[in-house]
Design a protein around this motif. Structure first.
Motif, PDB file in Angstrom:
ATOM      1  N   LEU A 149      -9.476  43.886  54.726  1.00  0.00           N
ATOM      2  CA  LEU A 149      -8.582  44.836  55.396  1.00  0.00           C
ATOM      3  C   LEU A 149      -8.944  46.281  55.081  1.00  0.00           C
ATOM      4  CD1 LEU A 149      -5.123  43.080  54.811  1.00  0.00           C
ATOM      5  CD2 LEU A 149      -6.656  42.881  56.779  1.00  0.00           C
ATOM      6  N   ASP A 150      -9.948  46.490  54.221  1.00  0.00           N
ATOM      7  CA  ASP A 150     -10.384  47.848  53.889  1.00  0.00           C
ATOM      8  C   ASP A 150     -11.115  48.479  55.078  1.00  0.00           C
ATOM      9  OD1 ASP A 150      -9.385  47.294  51.396  1.00  0.00           O
ATOM     10  OD2 ASP A 150     -11.328  47.285  50.371  1.00  0.00           O
ATOM     11  N   ALA A 151     -11.257  49.793  55.034  1.00  0.00           N
ATOM     12  CA  ALA A 151     -12.002  50.505  56.064  1.00  0.00           C
ATOM     13  C   ALA A 151     -13.482  50.146  55.997  1.00  0.00           C
ATOM     14  CB  ALA A 151     -11.814  52.006  55.902  1.00  0.00           C
ATOM     15  N   LYS A 152     -14.141  50.219  57.133  1.00  0.00           N
ATOM     16  CA  LYS A 152     -15.576  49.968  57.219  1.00  0.00           C
ATOM     17  C   LYS A 152     -16.299  51.295  57.448  1.00  0.00           C
ATOM     18  CE  LYS A 152     -14.592  45.528  57.276  1.00  0.00           C
ATOM     19  NZ  LYS A 152     -13.114  45.635  57.282  1.00  0.00           N
TER      20      LYS A 152
ATOM     21  N   GLY B 266      -9.238  50.334  58.872  1.00  0.00           N
ATOM     22  CA  GLY B 266      -8.541  49.454  57.951  1.00  0.00           C
ATOM     23  C   GLY B 266      -7.108  49.860  57.673  1.00  0.00           C
TER      24      GLY B 266
END
Length: 223
Positions: A137-140, A149
């Motif tokens: 769910l973290d940013a990419k 995210g």
């Protein structure tokens, strides 16, 4: 000539300690199943924490609930619980800017509290607490579409057993829409109050190591 190892150790012990940073804010969510205590990362996600604390300080979370529980695998292994005001216009404040994990250095790991949102920059008062490692769910840093995210801004420091109890509460297979269908709690778990609390006291410093005895090189074993 004697070698005084104790003097060298004493010099290291006497070095001035680094200045401690201010204590991070802590919040206790008193629920119908027990208390969940959060440490908020105000230094890493200042806008998100300030937004959450405003809801706390103005008592806008009092009387709300945890209303969603997503369970993957065994209880307490993977998933999340979600709570907040559910769009109640009397409680809502303006949306907070999105602080992605690529900016904050935080991650959606077990115990993290993150903001629920639609598009980036639309988060208001609803949040979720994670069980298990959901760093997906973290940013990419690259990709197409919405890659920013979800924004974690704190961590559970006490009460994960309460989080697990909420996660395993009965859900209604008919409630919810889209991805949330079947994840809505049959009976939402009340958030009675949300209040700032004092952070726990810092751990006791470890005792200084015992002084090394003085010795003469001639006393060492010889080959």
């Amino acid at each position: 000539m004697r070698i005084l190892l104790s003097a060298a150790i004493a010099a290291l012990v006497a070095a001035p300690a680094l200045a401690q940073s201010p204590a991070l804010p802590h919040v206790a969510l008193e629920t119908a199943l027990g208390t969940i205590t959060l440490k908020l990362e105000a230094d890493k996600a200042p806008a998100t924490v300030a937004n959450f604390l405003r809801y706390v300080d103005e008592k806008r979370l009092d009387g709300t609930s945890f209303y969603r529980a997503m369970l993957v695998g065994e209880p307490g292994s993977f998933g999340l619980i979600q709570g907040g005001v559910q769009g109640d216009p009397k409680r809502l404040l303006p949306p907070v800017k999105h602080e992605p994990t690529t900016q904050t250095g935080l991650s959606n790991i077990s115990g993290a509290i993150s903001m629920a949102r639609a598009a980036p920059g639309t988060a208001t008062a609803d949040f979720f607490i994670i069980l298990g490692n959901l760093s997906s769910l973290d940013a990419k840093t690259e990709g197409e579409g919405d890659i920013l995210g979800f924004a974690p801004f704190g961590q559970v420091v006490a009460g994960m057993e309460v989080v697990t109890a909420i996660q395993t509460a009965q859900t209604d297979p008919e409630k919810g829409k889209g991805a949330m269908k079947g994840q809505m709690l049959a009976k939402p778990i009340a958030i009675k109050t949300a209040r700032r609390v004092a952070p726990p006291p810092p751990p006791e410093p470890e005792p200084a190591p015992a002084a090394e005895p003085e010795f003469d090189p001639s006393e060492l074993p010889q080959p």
